[in-house]
Design an enzyme around this catalytic site. Sequence first.
Site, mmCIF file in Angstrom:
data_model
loop_
_atom_site.group_PDB
_atom_site.id
_atom_site.type_symbol
_atom_site.label_atom_id
_atom_site.label_comp_id
_atom_site.label_asym_id
_atom_site.label_seq_id
_atom_site.Cartn_x
_atom_site.Cartn_y
_atom_site.Cartn_z
ATOM 1 N N HIS A 122 0.871 -1.177 0.000
ATOM 2 C CA HIS A 122 0.000 0.000 0.000
ATOM 3 C C HIS A 122 0.916 1.238 0.000
ATOM 4 C CE1 HIS A 122 -2.727 2.988 1.855
ATOM 5 N NE2 HIS A 122 -3.728 2.203 1.506
ATOM 6 N N ASP A 199 3.303 -4.258 8.035
ATOM 7 C CA ASP A 199 2.097 -3.454 7.881
ATOM 8 C C ASP A 199 0.922 -4.393 8.199
ATOM 9 O OD1 ASP A 199 -0.189 -2.246 7.015
ATOM 10 O OD2 ASP A 199 0.628 -1.554 5.095
ATOM 11 N N GLN A 202 -4.319 -4.790 7.403
ATOM 12 C CA GLN A 202 -5.361 -5.725 6.955
ATOM 13 C C GLN A 202 -5.317 -7.052 7.707
ATOM 14 O OE1 GLN A 202 -7.802 -4.852 5.088
ATOM 15 N NE2 GLN A 202 -7.027 -3.001 4.110
ATOM 16 N N LYS A 225 -10.210 -0.016 11.052
ATOM 17 C CA LYS A 225 -10.411 -1.225 10.238
ATOM 18 C C LYS A 225 -10.762 -2.422 11.109
ATOM 19 C CE LYS A 225 -7.124 0.092 6.617
ATOM 20 N NZ LYS A 225 -7.976 0.570 5.529
ATOM 21 N N CYS A 365 -4.939 2.512 -3.452
ATOM 22 C CA CYS A 365 -3.659 3.049 -2.933
ATOM 23 C C CYS A 365 -2.532 2.039 -3.106
ATOM 24 C CB CYS A 365 -3.766 3.465 -1.463
ATOM 25 S SG CYS A 365 -5.036 4.672 -1.162
#
Length: 414
Positions: A122, A199, A202, A225, A365
């Site tokens: 991303h 990261d 998600q 999220k 993104c």
Amino acid sequence: MFDVKRIRADFPILNRKVHDKPLVYLDNAATTQKPRQVIDALVNYYSRYNANIHRGIHALAEEATMAYEHVREETAQFIHAPSSRSIVFTRNTTESINLFANAWGRSNLKPGDQILLSEMEHHSNLVPWQLIAKATGATLAFVPVTDEGRLELGALDRLLTPRTKLVAITHMSNVLGTINPIADIAQAAHRVGALMLVDGAQSVPHLPVDVQRLDCDVLAFSSHKMLGPTGVGVLYAREELLESMDPFLGGGEMISDVQLTASTWNEIPWKFEAGTPNIADVIAFGEALAYLHRAGMSAINAHERELTGYLLKRLSEVDGVTLYGPRQLSERGGAVSFNLNGLHPHDVGTVLDAEGVAVRAGHHCAKPLMRHLEVAATVRASVYLYNTTEEIDRLIEAIRATQAFFARSAHAKV
Ligand code: C6P
């Protein structure tokens, strides 16, 4: 048993209609809906104990401080961090990565050093490193993505060298849904003396995540999220790493002493939380963590896996669908990208919206990944704990309606 009906009853927004149709919310990778427990926590904070934290000696300030710091403990437990001193609250994943890139990168990177990223990142885990590379003279390298949407891990032997100082990779792709084998990558990174940043935007919302098992040095994720409010992010970093880093932002809260020309720093993690933080939203984030903990991350993951399998199966039955990302459920999460032959993803998204189905259409993104896939954009449906197979059926019906709509308009033009 995982009781989706009971879970859905906690989310007021799921009762609303969109364009006169019951809402089907399948844009969870962008942001998730909030249960009433989270909404109530915000109202309760503002109606009962709103105060600035760490500063006041009055009862309200004490209550607010206790509640805020308690969420730091809950956050540490949620990702199995050894100590809450490793948890820094930020605004979002983007800010967490930027904080680390600046506070660590500026004093640890020099010309000739290398930062290893992947082609599926991303922009939040790409652009901060481009900026730091420019500022320090370090260079960027990339793990390629295979045609099946996996990382080409065989390339690690070639890409990881003693010059590699940091490997920064997403745990789960927001476009392909691919779950990357972080523990293996971390082991390879550590072998050459590099740090491992993950990261987790998600993954933390959807999988049980244990920073000690992953053996990562840094993890970034966002409250919004995972059922929590917007405006709260988390930066986890090993204590010694945080201790060794200079602050990113200067101001109130983050100091120990201030003279006119120099200052000393507060202890970690407060050294990295300059100014009044997002108190209300952090406290409500605590309710989101408690909600996910009660539902059980393994149970949530199992439910999503079932939905993802069903979604992939139903999508592959539709003529003219191109699916992106791995098909094996053990290798992927519930963010599913696809395109419909001859139709622009934005047009598809617009017609789906008219049918009450919320998905995302765009580059998500992740422009370098879009170029790799040779598309400008995709449509993306992404599931969460409150979604059902009936909603996936509604999506499929809406996709067929979209195809019929555009076939009619093409016919009418001739
Ligand atoms: N992806 C999506 O629709 P923020 O915006 O800072 O909370 O999260 C940034 C981010 C970082 N990494 C990954 C893998 C992400 O998916 C995201 C956010 C959203 O896919 C918004 S672009």
